[in-house]
Design a protein around this motif. Structure first.
Motif, mmCIF file in Angstrom:
data_model
loop_
_atom_site.group_PDB
_atom_site.id
_atom_site.type_symbol
_atom_site.label_atom_id
_atom_site.label_comp_id
_atom_site.label_asym_id
_atom_site.label_seq_id
_atom_site.Cartn_x
_atom_site.Cartn_y
_atom_site.Cartn_z
ATOM 1 N N ALA A 179 0.836 -1.206 0.000
ATOM 2 C CA ALA A 179 0.000 0.000 0.000
ATOM 3 C C ALA A 179 0.866 1.250 0.000
ATOM 4 O O ALA A 179 1.941 1.281 0.601
ATOM 5 C CB ALA A 179 -0.912 0.013 1.225
ATOM 6 N N ALA A 180 0.373 2.290 -0.697
ATOM 7 C CA ALA A 180 1.038 3.594 -0.665
ATOM 8 C C ALA A 180 0.462 4.448 0.461
ATOM 9 O O ALA A 180 1.139 5.307 1.011
ATOM 10 C CB ALA A 180 0.847 4.303 -2.011
ATOM 11 N N PHE A 181 -0.829 4.210 0.772
ATOM 12 C CA PHE A 181 -1.537 5.012 1.766
ATOM 13 C C PHE A 181 -2.148 4.121 2.839
ATOM 14 O O PHE A 181 -2.507 2.977 2.576
ATOM 15 C CB PHE A 181 -2.694 5.795 1.115
ATOM 16 N N ALA A 182 -2.301 4.734 4.031
ATOM 17 C CA ALA A 182 -3.164 4.164 5.069
ATOM 18 C C ALA A 182 -4.357 5.103 5.218
ATOM 19 O O ALA A 182 -4.223 6.321 5.098
ATOM 20 C CB ALA A 182 -2.418 4.065 6.387
ATOM 21 N N ASP A 183 -5.530 4.516 5.460
ATOM 22 C CA ASP A 183 -6.775 5.282 5.572
ATOM 23 C C ASP A 183 -7.542 4.705 6.764
ATOM 24 O O ASP A 183 -7.413 3.516 7.075
ATOM 25 C CB ASP A 183 -7.565 5.103 4.259
ATOM 26 N N VAL A 184 -8.312 5.560 7.438
ATOM 27 C CA VAL A 184 -9.114 5.130 8.594
ATOM 28 C C VAL A 184 -10.502 5.752 8.473
ATOM 29 O O VAL A 184 -10.619 6.922 8.082
ATOM 30 C CB VAL A 184 -8.464 5.584 9.926
ATOM 31 N N PHE A 185 -11.543 4.978 8.797
ATOM 32 C CA PHE A 185 -12.908 5.520 8.830
ATOM 33 C C PHE A 185 -13.102 6.170 10.192
ATOM 34 O O PHE A 185 -13.436 5.521 11.177
ATOM 35 C CB PHE A 185 -13.930 4.402 8.611
ATOM 36 N N CYS A 186 -12.877 7.491 10.237
ATOM 37 C CA CYS A 186 -12.964 8.251 11.485
ATOM 38 C C CYS A 186 -14.372 8.835 11.575
ATOM 39 O O CYS A 186 -14.713 9.755 10.832
ATOM 40 C CB CYS A 186 -11.912 9.360 11.455
ATOM 41 N N GLU A 187 -15.205 8.249 12.427
ATOM 42 C CA GLU A 187 -16.606 8.661 12.508
ATOM 43 C C GLU A 187 -17.161 8.139 13.832
ATOM 44 O O GLU A 187 -16.812 7.031 14.236
ATOM 45 C CB GLU A 187 -17.381 8.038 11.318
ATOM 46 N N PRO A 188 -18.005 8.893 14.534
ATOM 47 C CA PRO A 188 -18.608 8.357 15.754
ATOM 48 C C PRO A 188 -19.274 7.009 15.469
ATOM 49 O O PRO A 188 -19.981 6.869 14.468
ATOM 50 C CB PRO A 188 -19.644 9.419 16.136
ATOM 51 N N GLY A 189 -19.002 6.018 16.318
ATOM 52 C CA GLY A 189 -19.548 4.678 16.088
ATOM 53 C C GLY A 189 -18.626 3.793 15.289
ATOM 54 O O GLY A 189 -18.837 2.584 15.210
ATOM 55 N N VAL A 190 -17.604 4.370 14.655
ATOM 56 C CA VAL A 190 -16.618 3.542 13.937
ATOM 57 C C VAL A 190 -15.280 3.737 14.680
ATOM 58 O O VAL A 190 -15.136 3.253 15.793
ATOM 59 C CB VAL A 190 -16.557 3.881 12.432
ATOM 60 N N PHE A 191 -14.333 4.481 14.123
ATOM 61 C CA PHE A 191 -13.095 4.747 14.849
ATOM 62 C C PHE A 191 -13.114 6.177 15.390
ATOM 63 O O PHE A 191 -13.459 7.116 14.658
ATOM 64 C CB PHE A 191 -11.878 4.515 13.949
ATOM 65 N N THR A 192 -12.761 6.331 16.673
ATOM 66 C CA THR A 192 -12.745 7.652 17.303
ATOM 67 C C THR A 192 -11.527 8.450 16.814
ATOM 68 O O THR A 192 -10.604 7.885 16.214
ATOM 69 C CB THR A 192 -12.641 7.528 18.829
ATOM 70 N N VAL A 193 -11.531 9.737 17.111
ATOM 71 C CA VAL A 193 -10.377 10.567 16.735
ATOM 72 C C VAL A 193 -9.084 10.056 17.393
ATOM 73 O O VAL A 193 -8.071 9.905 16.695
ATOM 74 C CB VAL A 193 -10.654 12.060 17.041
ATOM 75 N N PRO A 194 -9.058 9.742 18.709
ATOM 76 C CA PRO A 194 -7.799 9.219 19.292
ATOM 77 C C PRO A 194 -7.364 7.891 18.656
ATOM 78 O O PRO A 194 -6.169 7.677 18.428
ATOM 79 C CB PRO A 194 -8.139 9.039 20.779
ATOM 80 N N GLU A 195 -8.322 6.995 18.363
ATOM 81 C CA GLU A 195 -7.947 5.721 17.716
ATOM 82 C C GLU A 195 -7.381 5.981 16.322
ATOM 83 O O GLU A 195 -6.394 5.372 15.904
ATOM 84 C CB GLU A 195 -9.176 4.807 17.603
#
Ligand SMILES: [Zn+2]
Length: 425
Positions: A220-236
């Protein structure tokens, strides 16, 4: 000069988007740099020159010619956000939503992202490659020559690696440029949802087991995270992306799609290459992106397909000075379209962008959203020979004929990229 030279002649317009090798911000997005009646010379996999047909024919007397038949030549379109590796389509959910069922009710009936996870885990790598091959060729047939493809329906170490290997095989096989993104943090898998302890263990699995294998395998060239309440929190999200950067990956975020939770601000703070979705971005988030190098990637097809009234605030972002990109978000649940020109239509009709801004958003700014602005997204000497030819006379018709496929040919790195290159040699 050496190598095979091809001249693209008899175009009514050439949309160059030429300029510095970086995203266009704010008022710069109005400048698509359109030339009437120009010709383009490509040599091997590079653009050699842009000028009048007469000049270029003198400069390259033995060149082959492509007759653009009074069409419009643009940089090959860049779709900087897709989830193109998946198994079965989820047409059943489309109908359930129309009947008024909410996300939780659809999930209870076996739908939602977990349906795609279950489905993908049951399929082999060869099958995933075969399914995605046809879908990516369809995507190319609308004018796209560079496409980002994310993992994120595996969620276990082996299933995420299977997806990324499938993307790598397609990147080696297909003519378009494919950029792989690791989205292991797309959702918390069912097996990790029992308690805070299982969730914490899953976060360790992501950063301590999955990420090192993705990085070591150069998958992979990039890492991406689904940052959204109920999915991954901002600190995670911060923890996963910080670890990803330490492993040499560039950063992206799914941010502020449904609620303003500080995702855009986090993307700006971390220097992410892009923050994507943003339909619920806060004024503070808009200000953060206006002053950061992070590209705001908007996906209006998703909100349209979900039947939501919210739209990402393209005008506020552009007028504030941010760089905006447009992409399909091609995926089986919330945006099953491969038609990037249709997304440009939504950019104009729903997001109030000008046609030039929409085209810049899907060329030079799409390239910047993939850290590729130094090689694709514009028609200028030295750039990759990535071109799209459309059967229109004025570039503003690209978003105008909505839903139509006006593309008559694409070339990626100088090679024909999709099978509609008929009668054009
Ligand atoms: Zn997405």
């Amino acid at each position: 000069m050496s190598g095979d030279v091809t001249l693209f002649v008899n175009a009514s317009q050439v949309v160059t988007c030429n300029g510095p090798p970086r995203a266009r911000r704010g008022g710069e997005m109005r400048e698509a740099r359109v030339l009437d009646g120009a010709a383009v010379a490509i040599e091997g996999d590079r653009i050699a020159a842009v000028g009048s047909a007469g000049e270029l024919e003198r400069q390259f007397p033995r060149a082959a010619c492509v007759d653009c038949a009074r069409g419009v030549l643009t940089p090959g379109l860049v779709d900087s956000h897709t989830h193109a590796i998946f198994g079965r389509p989820r047409a059943d959910e489309h109908e359930m939503r129309a009947a008024g069922l909410g996300y939780m009710e659809i999930a209870a009936r076996g739908g939602g992202i977990h349906a795609s996870v279950r489905d993908l885990r049951a399929r082999g790598e060869d099958e995933l490659v075969a399914l995605a091959r046809g879908r990516l060729m369809r995507l190319a047939s609308y004018g796209t020559t560079t496409v980002e493809v994310k993992s994120g329906y595996g969620l276990s170490v082996e299933d995420e690696l299977k997806m990324l290997r499938a993307i790598a095989r397609l990147a080696a096989e297909l003519p378009m440029r494919i950029v792989p993104t690791w989205l292991g943090a797309h959702e918390i898998p069912k097996e990790a949802r029992a308690s805070a302890a299982t969730r914490a263990a899953h976060l360790r699995l992501l950063t301590e087991e999955m990420l090192p294998r993705v990085a070591t395998g150069k998958l992979a060239a990039f890492a991406d995270v689904f940052c959204e309440p109920g999915v991954f929190t901002v600190p995670e999200t911060r923890a996963i992306l910080t670890a990803s950067r330490a492993h040499g990956l560039e950063l992206k975020l799914h941010a502020d799609e449904l609620e303003p939770s500080g995702g855009a601000e986090l993307a700006a703070e971390l220097g992410a290459v892009s923050a994507d979705h943003l339909a619920a971005i806060s004024p503070a988030g808009i200000a953060a992106l206006a002053h950061a190098g992070t590209v705001a990637t908007l996906l209006p097809g998703t909100m349209l397909f979900l039947g939501k009234g919210t739209r990402p605030p393209a005008r506020a972002l552009i007028d504030g000075g941010a760089a905006v990109a447009l992409a399909t978000d091609f995926n089986p649940g919330t945006s099953p379209t491969v038609n990037l020109p249709l997304i440009l239509t939504l950019g104009v009709s729903e997001l109030r962008m000008s046609a030039a801004e929409a085209i810049v958003a899907a060329t030079v700014n799409g390239a910047a959203a993939l850290a590729l602005a130094d090689r694709t997204g514009q028609i200028a000497p030295g750039f990759s020979a990535d071109l799209a030819l459309f059967e229109i006379e004025d570039f503003r018709e690209l978003p105008y004929w909505y839903g139509d496929r006006r593309c008559r040919g694409t070339w990626a790195r100088g090679k024909p990229c999709h099978p509609l290159n008929l009668g054009l040699s």
